[in-house]
Scaffold this motif. Structure first.
Motif, PDB file in Angstrom:
ATOM      1  N   GLY A 115       6.831  -5.243 -41.251  1.00  0.00           N
ATOM      2  CA  GLY A 115       6.854  -5.525 -39.837  1.00  0.00           C
ATOM      3  C   GLY A 115       5.460  -5.729 -39.286  1.00  0.00           C
ATOM      4  N   CYS A 165       2.452  -4.551 -36.501  1.00  0.00           N
ATOM      5  CA  CYS A 165       1.888  -3.512 -35.631  1.00  0.00           C
ATOM      6  C   CYS A 165       0.552  -4.036 -35.120  1.00  0.00           C
ATOM      7  CB  CYS A 165       1.695  -2.205 -36.385  1.00  0.00           C
ATOM      8  SG  CYS A 165       1.065  -0.882 -35.333  1.00  0.00           S
ATOM      9  N   LYS A 214       4.676  -2.553 -31.431  1.00  0.00           N
ATOM     10  CA  LYS A 214       5.388  -2.553 -32.705  1.00  0.00           C
ATOM     11  C   LYS A 214       6.758  -3.200 -32.494  1.00  0.00           C
ATOM     12  CE  LYS A 214       5.593   1.651 -34.067  1.00  0.00           C
ATOM     13  NZ  LYS A 214       5.605   2.965 -34.682  1.00  0.00           N
ATOM     14  N   PRO A 215       6.790  -4.538 -32.495  1.00  0.00           N
ATOM     15  CA  PRO A 215       8.051  -5.224 -32.229  1.00  0.00           C
ATOM     16  C   PRO A 215       9.010  -5.128 -33.413  1.00  0.00           C
ATOM     17  CG  PRO A 215       6.363  -6.808 -32.797  1.00  0.00           C
ATOM     18  CD  PRO A 215       5.686  -5.463 -32.714  1.00  0.00           C
ATOM     19  N   PRO A 216      10.295  -5.344 -33.148  1.00  0.00           N
ATOM     20  CA  PRO A 216      11.267  -5.346 -34.238  1.00  0.00           C
ATOM     21  C   PRO A 216      11.052  -6.562 -35.147  1.00  0.00           C
ATOM     22  CG  PRO A 216      12.309  -6.040 -32.206  1.00  0.00           C
ATOM     23  CD  PRO A 216      10.909  -5.601 -31.860  1.00  0.00           C
ATOM     24  N   ILE A 217      11.597  -6.494 -36.336  1.00  0.00           N
ATOM     25  CA  ILE A 217      11.422  -7.563 -37.327  1.00  0.00           C
ATOM     26  C   ILE A 217      11.979  -8.898 -36.832  1.00  0.00           C
ATOM     27  CG2 ILE A 217      13.534  -7.213 -38.653  1.00  0.00           C
ATOM     28  CD1 ILE A 217      10.226  -7.501 -40.384  1.00  0.00           C
ATOM     29  N   PHE A 238      11.520 -10.237 -33.987  1.00  0.00           N
ATOM     30  CA  PHE A 238      10.637 -10.707 -32.921  1.00  0.00           C
ATOM     31  C   PHE A 238      10.335 -12.194 -33.134  1.00  0.00           C
ATOM     32  CE2 PHE A 238       6.426 -10.493 -30.670  1.00  0.00           C
ATOM     33  CZ  PHE A 238       6.876  -9.934 -29.489  1.00  0.00           C
TER      34      PHE A 238
END
Length: 78
Positions: free
Chosen positions: A2, A4, A50-53, A55
């Motif tokens: 992911g 960050c 920290k966006p979700p996958i 994004f």
């Protein structure tokens, strides 16, 4: 797996004076727009994203638009 991203905030680039107050203001204002951010670092002057996958590019554009809007608010003008 992911993404960050950390954005360290300082009020003076020469002395690297850290700004936890500004970081706190930004993350709280971002909530008003439905964007969840947090602070990090020993002095809480780092804005953490920290966006979700899932994004997307459109999501990134939305976050940047909101951050641009918040960063130009009067509170942040020193």
């Amino acid at each position: 797996m992911g993404l960050c991203v950390g954005i360290a905030l300082v009020t003076n680039r020469e002395t690297i004076e850290l700004s936890a107050a500004h970081a706190s203001y930004i993350i709280n204002r971002a909530k008003d727009y439905g964007i969840l951010l947090s602070t990090d670092g020993p002095l809480n002057n780092v804005i953490k994203l920290k966006p979700p996958i899932v994004f997307t590019n459109e999501n990134a554009d939305s976050v940047l638009h909101v951050l641009d809007r918040i960063l130009t608010e009067d509170y942040l003008q020193i």
